[in-house]
Design a protein around this motif. Sequence first.
Motif, short mmCIF file in Angstrom:
data_model
loop_
_atom_site.label_atom_id
_atom_site.label_comp_id
_atom_site.label_asym_id
_atom_site.label_seq_id
_atom_site.Cartn_x
_atom_site.Cartn_y
_atom_site.Cartn_z
N PRO A 72 0.82 -1.23 0.00
CA PRO A 72 0.00 0.00 0.00
C PRO A 72 0.84 1.28 0.00
CG PRO A 72 -0.83 -1.57 1.63
CD PRO A 72 0.46 -2.14 1.12
N THR A 73 1.97 1.27 0.68
CA THR A 73 2.81 2.47 0.74
C THR A 73 3.39 2.80 -0.64
OG1 THR A 73 3.36 1.96 3.02
CG2 THR A 73 4.79 3.52 1.88
N THR A 74 3.86 1.77 -1.34
CA THR A 74 4.41 1.98 -2.68
C THR A 74 3.32 2.46 -3.64
OG1 THR A 74 5.95 0.17 -2.27
CG2 THR A 74 5.67 0.85 -4.56
N ILE A 75 2.16 1.81 -3.56
CA ILE A 75 1.07 2.21 -4.47
C ILE A 75 0.61 3.64 -4.17
CG2 ILE A 75 -1.32 1.72 -5.17
CD1 ILE A 75 -0.74 -1.24 -4.63
N ALA A 76 0.49 3.99 -2.89
CA ALA A 76 0.06 5.35 -2.54
C ALA A 76 1.04 6.37 -3.11
CB ALA A 76 -0.06 5.49 -1.02
N ALA A 77 2.34 6.06 -3.05
CA ALA A 77 3.34 6.99 -3.60
C ALA A 77 3.21 7.09 -5.12
CB ALA A 77 4.74 6.52 -3.21
N GLN A 78 2.96 5.96 -5.78
CA GLN A 78 2.78 5.99 -7.24
C GLN A 78 1.54 6.81 -7.61
OE1 GLN A 78 2.58 1.72 -7.69
NE2 GLN A 78 4.61 1.61 -8.64
N MET A 79 0.47 6.62 -6.87
CA MET A 79 -0.76 7.36 -7.15
C MET A 79 -0.57 8.86 -6.90
SD MET A 79 -2.84 5.03 -8.20
CE MET A 79 -1.47 4.02 -8.77
N ARG A 96 -7.49 18.17 -6.21
CA ARG A 96 -6.14 17.70 -5.87
C ARG A 96 -6.22 16.57 -4.86
NH1 ARG A 96 -3.92 23.85 -4.59
NH2 ARG A 96 -4.68 24.76 -6.53
N PRO A 97 -6.52 15.37 -5.32
CA PRO A 97 -6.59 14.26 -4.36
C PRO A 97 -5.21 13.89 -3.83
CG PRO A 97 -6.77 13.44 -6.62
CD PRO A 97 -6.76 14.94 -6.71
N ASP A 98 -5.17 13.53 -2.57
CA ASP A 98 -3.94 13.04 -1.94
C ASP A 98 -4.13 11.58 -1.59
OD1 ASP A 98 -2.25 15.29 -1.90
OD2 ASP A 98 -3.44 16.16 -0.29
N PHE A 99 -3.10 10.79 -1.85
CA PHE A 99 -3.17 9.35 -1.58
C PHE A 99 -2.30 9.02 -0.38
CE2 PHE A 99 -4.37 9.98 -5.92
CZ PHE A 99 -5.37 9.06 -6.15
N VAL A 100 -2.86 8.27 0.54
CA VAL A 100 -2.10 7.83 1.71
C VAL A 100 -2.24 6.31 1.83
CG1 VAL A 100 -2.48 10.02 2.92
CG2 VAL A 100 -4.03 8.10 3.33
N ALA A 101 -1.26 5.71 2.49
CA ALA A 101 -1.25 4.25 2.60
C ALA A 101 -2.20 3.77 3.68
CB ALA A 101 0.17 3.76 2.91
N GLY A 102 -2.93 2.73 3.37
CA GLY A 102 -3.69 1.98 4.37
C GLY A 102 -2.91 0.71 4.70
N GLU A 103 -3.59 -0.41 4.71
CA GLU A 103 -2.92 -1.66 5.09
C GLU A 103 -3.23 -2.76 4.08
OE1 GLU A 103 -5.07 -3.34 8.67
OE2 GLU A 103 -5.91 -1.31 8.63
N THR A 104 -2.58 -3.88 4.26
CA THR A 104 -2.88 -5.07 3.46
C THR A 104 -3.86 -5.93 4.24
OG1 THR A 104 -0.74 -5.06 2.35
CG2 THR A 104 -1.93 -7.15 2.39
N LEU A 105 -4.96 -6.27 3.57
CA LEU A 105 -5.99 -7.12 4.19
C LEU A 105 -5.93 -8.49 3.52
CD1 LEU A 105 -8.86 -4.47 4.10
CD2 LEU A 105 -7.45 -5.09 6.07
#
Length: 379
Positions: A72-79, A96-105
């Motif tokens: 999720p952290t890598t994807i949030a940074a890519q987004m 201006r959407p901001d992306f932050v990391a959640g978790e892996t479920l």
Amino acid sequence: MSAVLLAGCSSAGSSASGSTIARADAPPGIRLVLEHRPAPLTETIQVFVCAVPFPTSDPLYGDLQLRLDLDPTTIAAQMQRHVSLYYRALSNGAYRPDFVAGETLTMTTEETHDQCVEDAVDASSPEAAAVLVVANAENLATGPGGWGRPGTPCAATFCSAASTRRAVYVGASDFHPDNGAVPLLDLIEHEIGHTLDLPHSGDTSATYDSVLDVMSNSAAPRDVQPERKNAQDTIAVNRVALGWIPDDDVAVAGPAGGTYMLSPSAGPTGRRVVFVPLGDLMFLTVEYLAGTGFDAFLPSGGIAVHRIDESPTVCEMPVAGACVGIDRQQLTVGSTPPHRDLLATAGASWTVEGWRITLVRAATASMDTVQVEVVPTDG
Ligand SMILES: [Zn+2]
């Protein structure tokens, strides 16, 4: 409320003098779009990964065995780096959407991806307005690659994802290592459009075959530009609904129509669309797509026309007798599918729904406005 549009007003120095009617006198279908809730300036979208077991009982994945190592952290940074910039550009800085990391479920063998999305929504932070859920398994190629939903309407300035259930789900295909360091982004950009209450455009089949709108065939630019990651631009009616074109830059044509100057609908200023009433809940939109920026894959810029229909017959669950927001029907008309060729030559015209739309003057090197005549055929 917006300023009243003056009948016969025109761009300074031009001969364009198309008739316009005041917003208050516009048919209800046009007012529904003008009064749609604008997109927020900023918001947080929280990224979750659903780890799909093998085997799984979810038919979405069948017997596909590929499982990607997604974080999720890598994807949030890519987004943040790419999708946020895409939407900033698309909206001329208004969204201006901001992306932050959640978790892996981790899904159990019996769980479906839909349940995983609900778990992600439940686990989202109170600051998140929506969740983006990425499965680490590919969806079967026979089904769609993902979906997006606006959730329940939000009457406040901000509503959390946990309260509206606003969400995007995509399978792992766009994150396959074969796509390189940056994943394919157009599907996620399309699904985020749905979370903003945008409907599809194009035709009424499941293929949505227009190349002109991120909310249609979002992968179309890649046919021309193989290295493309981002989707194309969007169409004027969506910009108006989300507040990215202010009401004052929308002309609502009077019964006689006329000749109008149009700036590029993706641009930041100027009159950018003419709405042509066809009835209480139906109208045409006439706009100039410049064929630049995210639309540079088009053979040329030109006029695009859409028929917007909010009649209660075009969706399953009309609200107060109209199909609004994501339930609007937006047909690309005039041009021939996949709508790559726009009205681009001076003097060329289309006749649509009893109106003739003619490009009077194309854009030039020194001026990026066009002049378009929109008149009833029986006038
Ligand atoms: Zn869609």
